[in-house]
Design a protein around this motif. Structure first.
Motif, PDB file in Angstrom:
ATOM      1  N   LEU A  66       3.419   2.887  -3.678  1.00  0.00           N
ATOM      2  CA  LEU A  66       3.677   1.588  -3.058  1.00  0.00           C
ATOM      3  C   LEU A  66       2.377   0.939  -2.582  1.00  0.00           C
ATOM      4  O   LEU A  66       2.205  -0.287  -2.685  1.00  0.00           O
ATOM      5  N   LEU A  67       1.465   1.755  -2.071  1.00  0.00           N
ATOM      6  CA  LEU A  67       0.184   1.227  -1.601  1.00  0.00           C
ATOM      7  C   LEU A  67      -0.648   0.680  -2.756  1.00  0.00           C
ATOM      8  O   LEU A  67      -1.294  -0.374  -2.628  1.00  0.00           O
ATOM      9  N   ASN A  68      -0.613   1.378  -3.906  1.00  0.00           N
ATOM     10  CA  ASN A  68      -1.347   0.890  -5.076  1.00  0.00           C
ATOM     11  C   ASN A  68      -0.758  -0.432  -5.579  1.00  0.00           C
ATOM     12  O   ASN A  68      -1.494  -1.365  -5.921  1.00  0.00           O
ATOM     13  N   ASP A  78      -5.652   0.133   2.532  1.00  0.00           N
ATOM     14  CA  ASP A  78      -5.155   1.437   2.995  1.00  0.00           C
ATOM     15  C   ASP A  78      -5.598   1.648   4.444  1.00  0.00           C
ATOM     16  O   ASP A  78      -6.618   2.288   4.722  1.00  0.00           O
ATOM     17  N   THR A  79      -4.836   1.104   5.378  1.00  0.00           N
ATOM     18  CA  THR A  79      -5.119   1.282   6.799  1.00  0.00           C
ATOM     19  C   THR A  79      -4.051   2.168   7.429  1.00  0.00           C
ATOM     20  O   THR A  79      -3.038   2.511   6.803  1.00  0.00           O
ATOM     21  N   LYS A  80      -4.281   2.537   8.672  1.00  0.00           N
ATOM     22  CA  LYS A  80      -3.339   3.411   9.363  1.00  0.00           C
ATOM     23  C   LYS A  80      -1.980   2.734   9.542  1.00  0.00           C
ATOM     24  O   LYS A  80      -0.919   3.353   9.334  1.00  0.00           O
ATOM     25  N   LEU A  86       4.505   1.928   5.096  1.00  0.00           N
ATOM     26  CA  LEU A  86       4.946   2.361   3.774  1.00  0.00           C
ATOM     27  C   LEU A  86       5.568   3.754   3.811  1.00  0.00           C
ATOM     28  O   LEU A  86       6.424   4.075   2.978  1.00  0.00           O
ATOM     29  N   ASN A  87       5.139   4.593   4.752  1.00  0.00           N
ATOM     30  CA  ASN A  87       5.815   5.880   4.943  1.00  0.00           C
ATOM     31  C   ASN A  87       7.279   5.667   5.322  1.00  0.00           C
ATOM     32  O   ASN A  87       8.184   6.344   4.804  1.00  0.00           O
ATOM     33  N   ILE A  88       7.500   4.713   6.233  1.00  0.00           N
ATOM     34  CA  ILE A  88       8.880   4.401   6.639  1.00  0.00           C
ATOM     35  C   ILE A  88       9.667   3.846   5.459  1.00  0.00           C
ATOM     36  O   ILE A  88      10.842   4.201   5.249  1.00  0.00           O
ATOM     37  N   LEU A 204       4.648  14.171   7.448  1.00  0.00           N
ATOM     38  CA  LEU A 204       4.193  12.942   6.796  1.00  0.00           C
ATOM     39  C   LEU A 204       3.408  12.060   7.759  1.00  0.00           C
ATOM     40  O   LEU A 204       2.369  11.495   7.387  1.00  0.00           O
ATOM     41  N   PHE A 205       3.888  11.929   9.002  1.00  0.00           N
ATOM     42  CA  PHE A 205       3.220  11.049   9.966  1.00  0.00           C
ATOM     43  C   PHE A 205       2.075  11.750  10.691  1.00  0.00           C
ATOM     44  O   PHE A 205       1.356  11.101  11.462  1.00  0.00           O
ATOM     45  N   ASN A 206       1.916  13.040  10.454  1.00  0.00           N
ATOM     46  CA  ASN A 206       0.775  13.770  11.033  1.00  0.00           C
ATOM     47  C   ASN A 206       0.029  14.516   9.929  1.00  0.00           C
ATOM     48  O   ASN A 206      -0.404  15.657  10.112  1.00  0.00           O
ATOM     49  N   LYS A 207      -0.104  13.856   8.780  1.00  0.00           N
ATOM     50  CA  LYS A 207      -0.679  14.513   7.605  1.00  0.00           C
ATOM     51  C   LYS A 207      -2.127  14.932   7.840  1.00  0.00           C
ATOM     52  O   LYS A 207      -2.509  16.062   7.518  1.00  0.00           O
TER      53      LYS A 207
END
Length: 386
Positions: A66-68, A78-80, A86-88, A204-207
């Protein structure tokens, strides 16, 4: 105290290692059953967390995809914050697919099975009549077909026949027992999946923190060479699994969508169900989608033989287009191993872990194959130098 002379110290050390090794082998042989039960118990405890790591890996692949796409279309960096959003989105997409399966596919399957059971007597009579017409050239075959009694099967005794089938397949005369076992197994798997899903969200949120802790642990307790080799092996496995899973998921979505759309255009029954089954079957390369399509065709044939054959012809045409134009561009050579090794990977994976094992063992074999190739290249290069 007994001292070993220096000229015999190497031999004494070797003999000590051999004695310890032999003792370990003897203990393993003597207590192999207990050791197997112990490791099975350990795996059953950590399995939800292993599954959670796998889910987090898949979510991360979807997020990167999705980021690409966002970077190409909308110049999203690609920021935090963007990665968290996008993780959500990737988690919500996964939840949407699960909910769509339970609220759309499952009711359609249950309704189809109910219609199939209701129409089974007439369907069997139709199949028998068709078989008699097809075998008109052979009176011997027709006599065999006429001995098959389909008239005794009706709406009243069909459940008795299903109970007989259950007894033959499962070895238990009580269908209630099978239903109870199915319910308990389903609840157990749902609990395991829920724990894995929650753990995958935390990972995922603490990768970055998770990967940093893992690298720090192995860097502290492993020798430098072992750590560097392990890090290289990790990147090979990560790259192979990411390419394979990402490409295969996209290819499955495309193939499932094409099957659903064209089945709807040709007014074939169970279009959504068949598209979903074919998409799941496409997770297994080479023949997975074909096997799924044959099963769907048989399922449709029970309602209408002509439509079942139409579906199979339609799928073959779709697969030709998909295999020649879509698959090379979407998946490409992400598997990275010859076809004969894919068959070996599928066979071994199916024996160990069923359908999930078939899917996992293909990129696993591909990673091992690549590592062996790298080692072979190094050895051959050294031999050519001397």
């Amino acid at each position: 105290m007994f001292h070993v002379p220096k000229e015999y110290q190497k031999k004494a050390s070797f003999y000590q290692y051999m004695i310890v090794f032999a003792a370990i082998v003897v203990l393993l042989v003597m207590y192999i059953g207990s050791i197997g039960h112990f490791f099975a118990w350990i795996i059953s405890i950590i399995f939800p967390f292993i599954l959670g790591l796998g889910l987090a890996f898949v979510f991360n692949i979807i997020t990167n995809a999705l980021l690409n796409v966002g970077n190409r279309l909308f110049h999203i960096k690609d920021t935090k914050i963007s990665r968290r959003i996008l993780n959500i989105v990737s988690i919500l997409l996964f939840v949407f697919i699960i909910l769509a399966f339970f609220f759309s596919i499952v009711p359609q399957v249950l309704g189809s099975m109910e219609n199939l059971i209701d129409n089974l007597p007439s369907t069997l009579r139709h199949v028998k009549a068709t078989a008699l017409r097809v075998t008109s050239f052979s009176p011997a075959l027709q006599r065999i077909i006429r001995t098959i009694d389909v008239e005794s099967i009706n709406e009243n005794n069909i459940w008795n026949h299903l109970a007989e089938v259950s007894t033959f397949v499962f070895g238990d005369s009580k269908m209630v027992t099978q239903v109870n076992n199915l319910i308990s197994t389903t609840i157990s798997w749902m609990t395991t999946f829920f724990l894995a899903f929650v753990f995958s969200i935390f990972v995922l949120f603490n990768k970055k923190r998770f990967l940093s802790d893992v690298r720090r642990f192995f860097k502290a307790y492993l020798p430098r060479n072992a750590y560097e080799q392990g890090n290289h092996i990790y990147h090979v496995f990560k790259h192979t699994f990411a390419r394979y899973i990402g490409g295969t998921i996209l290819e499955c979505l495309i193939l499932g969508t094409l099957v659903t759309v064209f089945s709807t255009i040709f007014h074939l029954p169970y279009s959504l169900l068949c598209g979903f089954v074919v998409a799941i079957g496409a997770l297994v390369p080479m023949f997975g989608a074909l096997v799924a399509a044959i099963l769907c065709s048989i399922f449709i044939m029970l309602q209408s033989p002509t439509q079942g054959i139409t579906f199979l012809i339609m799928f073959i045409a779709i697969q030709q287009v998909e295999g020649n134009f879509i698959y090379p561009n979407v998946v490409g050579k992400s598997v990275g191993i010859p076809s004969m090794y894919i068959i070996v990977a599928i066979t071994v994976g199916a024996s160990i872990g069923g359908v999930l094992g078939m899917v996992i063992f293909i990129p696993l074999f591909s990673s091992v194959y690549r590592l062996f190739q790298e080692n072979e290249d190094k050895r051959l290069t050294k031999k050519e130098l001397y």
